[in-house]
Design an enzyme around this catalytic site. Sequence first.
Site, short mmCIF file in Angstrom:
data_model
loop_
_atom_site.label_atom_id
_atom_site.label_comp_id
_atom_site.label_asym_id
_atom_site.label_seq_id
_atom_site.Cartn_x
_atom_site.Cartn_y
_atom_site.Cartn_z
N SER A 21 0.83 -1.20 0.00
CA SER A 21 0.00 0.00 0.00
C SER A 21 0.87 1.26 0.00
O SER A 21 1.64 1.46 -0.93
CB SER A 21 -0.97 -0.05 1.19
OG SER A 21 -1.99 0.90 1.03
N ASP A 38 -9.95 -3.99 -5.30
CA ASP A 38 -9.34 -3.12 -4.29
C ASP A 38 -9.94 -1.71 -4.37
O ASP A 38 -9.75 -1.02 -5.37
CB ASP A 38 -7.82 -3.07 -4.52
CG ASP A 38 -7.08 -2.38 -3.40
OD1 ASP A 38 -7.70 -1.63 -2.62
OD2 ASP A 38 -5.86 -2.59 -3.29
N HIS A 56 -7.99 -5.03 -1.08
CA HIS A 56 -6.75 -4.41 -0.62
C HIS A 56 -5.98 -5.31 0.34
O HIS A 56 -4.77 -5.19 0.45
CB HIS A 56 -7.08 -3.09 0.07
CG HIS A 56 -5.89 -2.21 0.27
ND1 HIS A 56 -5.11 -1.73 -0.77
CD2 HIS A 56 -5.32 -1.71 1.40
CE1 HIS A 56 -4.14 -0.98 -0.30
NE2 HIS A 56 -4.23 -0.95 1.01
#
Length: 207
Positions: A45, A130, A165
């Site tokens: 991320s 995501d 995610h």
Amino acid sequence: MGRQWYENGKLLKKKNTFTDFIACAEYLIDKKYCSKEKLCINGRSAGGLLIGDVVNMRPDLFKAAVAGVPFVDVVTTMLDPTIPLTTSEWEEWGDPRKEEFYSYMKSYSPVDNVKAQNYPDILVTAGLNDPSVVYSEPAKFVAKLRDMKTNDNLLLFKCEMGAGHFSKYGRFEKLQEDAFTYTFILKAVINNDEIMWLISSYLFNYS
């Protein structure tokens, strides 16, 4: 490290994050804890943004890099307030509708800073569903790397078609993902003779 340390790594001081990371890598190599031929890095991320930046800035320091669901198209994403996390993240990165933040983001956004140079082995992952880092971000980063990098080191893009995610759900599915990542890293740092020795040693001990 305290509040001031945090403040010195955000907004118009964000690049401190990347230069600090590079300094740590150089320290490990200088003190003989590791070598460039064995040093591998991994981040997800916003940590994937870090990975994308440091391989652009100092690709010579690392043997392999793993960028999981990486936030690598910073300017484009931060300019789109319809994405769920964008407006709340302006406090961290800045609002690129203001010129000073736009220019600063552009100077470190990984997608915008890929160069014609040698890169380490790189694995980039994404999740089709995501909502935080849209899969097109890492896909765009990989496409630009494929177009511009000047060596034949591995560059893999793995998009999970049923994940978001936080990867796939389930303990064994998560273990499979971890095994894939570690296999990629081992492939980068261990030559074929060493791999065959490890396999034969394992079979001998457990046969």
